[in-house]
Design an enzyme around this catalytic site. Structure first.
Site, PDB file in Angstrom:
ATOM      1  N   CYS A 228      -5.808  12.443 -11.690  1.00 56.53           N
ATOM      2  CA  CYS A 228      -6.597  12.103 -12.877  1.00 56.53           C
ATOM      3  C   CYS A 228      -8.085  12.107 -12.540  1.00 56.53           C
ATOM      4  CB  CYS A 228      -6.178  10.746 -13.447  1.00 56.53           C
ATOM      5  SG  CYS A 228      -6.482   9.356 -12.338  1.00 56.53           S
TER       6      CYS A 228
ATOM      7  N   ASN B 131       0.864  -1.170   0.000  1.00 56.56           N
ATOM      8  CA  ASN B 131       0.000   0.000   0.000  1.00 56.56           C
ATOM      9  C   ASN B 131       0.906   1.226   0.000  1.00 56.56           C
ATOM     10  OD1 ASN B 131      -1.244   2.300   1.715  1.00 56.56           O
ATOM     11  ND2 ASN B 131      -3.028   1.066   1.138  1.00 56.56           N
TER      12      ASN B 131
END
Length: 397
Positions: free
Chosen positions: A341, A280
């Protein structure tokens, strides 16, 4: 007879500014009958025709404009012409010449809402995300094959957004046959395999092409950290640019295996300079900070945290957290290449988030360059939502 979508008073303003979306709250009524994907006339509250659009009764975006000429015929010839125009626009840009991976159609910004098409060598990958695009699948495929002369076309219409249109996933070969081996493209001297069937988007992030080239130019002699590395596009360009070490982190082991395989496609790049960590990213950055690690150049290219404006507040916290950690891990004078994004995070908001992160990290950050998608991902000025990819190159003291 073509049905007509009648707007509430005043709701024609965005349409007159050539914005291609008509939301459900703007619609007063539908005069006539229309099925999902059917072409309808869009008219103001007085019944004056303004455009022709694709009807989508299950979506909050109730219609998407095909043409702002209400008399224009929407037929096979229309799609053939629009697709040919999109391909020719890219052929006219010198910086796109010779690119083996190229976006051919960029949805609304090419006048084709819900239609995206990418080319990898002689293979075209098509993604349809709206009811209107679905309705005209055969015409779109025929137009792409004719305009590109491609050997094969694969459909990757498996995006989650299709569910909002009431559409099921649709994938498979629509023209030609599957290639004998894997599809490999070369980008700025680096070879990369593209998984068009199971990879993200249509198999690769073509929008970051020029930003990867910039990273290569900046990487010489630097220790580089690439976060959310996926299949290693930024990582390999950093190695090609002469980075002394590149640490790449992603939570997907299959993506990292693909990245390592991509590195093997480039025997001129030293594998010893590359490290791949499956973890992670947020947790791993905290571990690196606790261990006293520093880097000269960091790339933060996370997935979409905010698919819409409704998710912006939660996404802002994630963007701030990741940029705060990035700032803390940079050596004085280091470079941070950071992106969003998320369509729900605008350019100004993203800059404010990053500025707040630098402030909390106790660092001074200066914008060296604003970053955006490559030239084959144009942004229609009437459709600012098309500017989903935004980035900053920062120098951090």
């Amino acid at each position: 007879m073509t049905a007509t979508l009648i707007l509430h008073p005043g709701k024609e303003r965005s349409l007159l500014k050539r914005h291609p979306w008509i939301f459900d709250t703007s619609v007063a009524r539908l005069a006539g009958q229309a099925r999902p994907g059917d072409t309808v006339i869009v008219a103001d509250s007085h019944g004056k025709p303004l455009a022709k659009a694709a009807f989508s009764p299950q979506s909050k975006i109730r219609a998407r404009v095909w043409s702002f000429d209400p008399d224009a015929p929407i037929d096979h010839a229309f799609f053939k012409r629009r697709i040919a125009q999109a391909v020719l626009r890219r052929a006219a840009l010198p910086e796109l010449a010779g690119q083996q991976g190229l976006r051919l159609i960029h949805a609304e910004s090419d006048g084709l809402p819900g239609v995206m098409a990418d080319r990898y060598g002689d293979t075209v990958v098509l993604q349809l995300t709206s009811a209107g695009a679905e309705k005209w699948r055969d015409a779109i495929i025929a137009g792409l094959v004719q305009a590109t002369g491609c050997a094969r076309l694969y459909e990757r219409s498996d995006s989650e957004v299709r569910g909002l249109e009431g559409l099921e996933p649709a994938t498979g070969w629509r023209f030609g046959e599957a290639p004998a081996g894997e599809i490999v493209i070369e980008e700025h001297g680096v070879r990369m395999a593209v998984d068009i069937i199971a990879g993200h988007k249509t198999g690769f992030y073509l929008d970051q092409r020029e930003n990867r080239r910039l990273l290569a130019e900046l990487s010489h002699g630097k220790r580089v950290l690439n976060c959310f590395c996926y299949t290693g596009g930024f990582s390999l360009q950093a190695l090609a640019g002469g980075a002394t070490q590149v640490l790449s982190i992603d939570s997907s082991q299959p993506a990292l295996e693909r990245a390592a395989a991509n590195l093997a496609l480039n025997p001129g790049l030293e594998a010893a300079r590359a490290q791949w960590h499956c973890a992670n990213v947020f947790d791993e950055l905290r571990k690196l900070k606790s261990a006293g690690e520093t880097f000269d150049l960091i790339v933060l290219d996370p997935p979409k945290f905010a698919p819409s404006a409704a998710h912006a507040e939660r996404a802002a916290r994630a963007y701030k957290d990741i940029n705060l950690l990035g700032c803390k891990l940079l050596a004085p004078g280091g470079l941070l290449m950071t992106y969003s994004c998320s369509g729900g995070i605008g350019v100004e908001l993203f800059q404010k988030i990053v500025a707040a992160a630098a402030l909390d990290a106790g660092r001074t950050a200066r914008i060296v360059k604003r970053l955006q998608g490559a030239a084959d991902h144009p942004i229609d000025l009437a459709f600012p939502e098309g500017e989903y990819l935004k980035g900053l190159l920062l120098q951090i003291d």
